[in-house]
Design a protein around this motif. Structure first.
Motif, PDB file in Angstrom:
ATOM      1  N   GLN A  31      -9.046  15.328  22.296  1.00  0.00           N
ATOM      2  CA  GLN A  31      -8.272  14.119  22.585  1.00  0.00           C
ATOM      3  C   GLN A  31      -7.263  14.388  23.694  1.00  0.00           C
ATOM      4  OE1 GLN A  31      -6.747  11.605  19.312  1.00  0.00           O
ATOM      5  NE2 GLN A  31      -4.735  12.076  20.142  1.00  0.00           N
ATOM      6  N   ALA A  32      -6.599  15.523  23.631  1.00  0.00           N
ATOM      7  CA  ALA A  32      -5.637  15.884  24.682  1.00  0.00           C
ATOM      8  C   ALA A  32      -6.332  15.975  26.029  1.00  0.00           C
ATOM      9  CB  ALA A  32      -4.949  17.200  24.332  1.00  0.00           C
ATOM     10  N   ALA A  33      -7.505  16.583  26.045  1.00  0.00           N
ATOM     11  CA  ALA A  33      -8.255  16.716  27.298  1.00  0.00           C
ATOM     12  C   ALA A  33      -8.625  15.345  27.856  1.00  0.00           C
ATOM     13  CB  ALA A  33      -9.503  17.566  27.076  1.00  0.00           C
ATOM     14  N   ALA A  34      -9.050  14.442  26.985  1.00  0.00           N
ATOM     15  CA  ALA A  34      -9.416  13.099  27.439  1.00  0.00           C
ATOM     16  C   ALA A  34      -8.203  12.386  28.039  1.00  0.00           C
ATOM     17  CB  ALA A  34     -10.006  12.296  26.280  1.00  0.00           C
ATOM     18  N   LEU A  35      -7.039  12.580  27.445  1.00  0.00           N
ATOM     19  CA  LEU A  35      -5.830  11.938  27.965  1.00  0.00           C
ATOM     20  C   LEU A  35      -5.399  12.534  29.306  1.00  0.00           C
ATOM     21  CD1 LEU A  35      -3.941  11.549  24.594  1.00  0.00           C
ATOM     22  CD2 LEU A  35      -4.662   9.674  26.096  1.00  0.00           C
TER      23      LEU A  35
END
Length: 175
Positions: A31-35
Motif C-alpha cells: 500500500q505504501a508503494a502504491a501511494l
C-alpha cells in the motif's frame, strides 16, 4: 495473496486457527508503494524534477510487486514448520523494503509540490507500520536469545522510522 480479496485477507488475519507471519506487514508495504507511485505520478507534471519522478514511480511499482511477493512468501512460510531464523527472513525483507520506501517517499517529497504531501504522509505512515510490524514479528521469532545478526539487521532498518515521522510532520505543517 494477490488473488485474495481484502475481506478474505482480513478473515485470515482474524482467525486464531491460521498462522500468519508478516503478510499484513507486506500488504502495508504494498500500500505504501502504491501511494508513493501515485504521488510521483501526480508530481510528474507539477515539478521540474520530471526525470526523478518517473524513476521514483517506476521504482515504487517494482517495490509494490516485491511487497506482494513477500506477502505470498510470508503466507507460505506460515503454512510450514520453518525454523525461527528462517521464518524471520520474510519480515526482514519486508522491513528492508519498508525502509527503502520511506527513503523513496523522501525523494519524491524533495522534488514535489505540497499538494502530494498527503499521499506521501500516508505512504510513510504505512511503510512505518510495515516496518514496525516486521520488527515485532522478528522479535517474537527470535525471542529465545538467538538471532543476534537478525536483530542487528532489523535495527538498521528501524532507523528509517524517524524519516517517516519527518515526512508525516512536514505534511501536517503544510496543511
Amino acid at each position: 495473496m494477490r488473488e485474495q480479496t481484502i475481506g478474505e485477507h482480513l478473515d485470515r488475519l482474524a482467525s486464531p486457527d491460521v498462522r500468519v507471519r508478516g503478510s499484513a506487514a507486506a500488504l502495508q508495504a504494498a500500500q505504501a508503494a502504491a501511494l508513493v507511485e501515485r504521488a510521483a505520478a501526480l508530481a510528474l507534471h507539477t515539478t521540474d524534477a520530471e526525470e526523478t519522478m518517473r524513476a521514483a514511480r517506476a521504482e515504487a511499482g517494482r517495490m509494490r510487486e516485491r511487497a506482494m511477493r513477500a506477502g505470498q512468501a510470508a503466507r507460505e512460510i506460515s503454512d510450514q514448520s520453518a525454523s525461527a531464523l528462517d521464518s524471520a527472513e520474510v519480515p526482514l525483507r519486508v522491513a528492508a523494503l519498508a525502509a527503502d520506501l520511506i527513503g523513496l517517499a523522501g525523494t519524491v517529497r524533495d522534488g514535489a509540490d505540497d499538494d502530494v504531501l498527503p499521499y506521501l504522509a500516508a505512504a510513510a505512515a504505512s511503510a512505518r507500520a510495515a516496518l514496525e510490524a516486521s520488527a515485532a514479528w522478528v522479535s517474537l521469532l527470535v525471542a529465545d536469545g538467538g538471532g543476534r545478526d537478525v536483530r542487528v539487521r532489523m535495527a538498521r532498518h528501524l532507523s528509517a522510522v524517524a524519516d517517516a515521522e519527518e515526512i508525516v510532520d512536514r505534511a501536517r505543517a503544510a496543511a
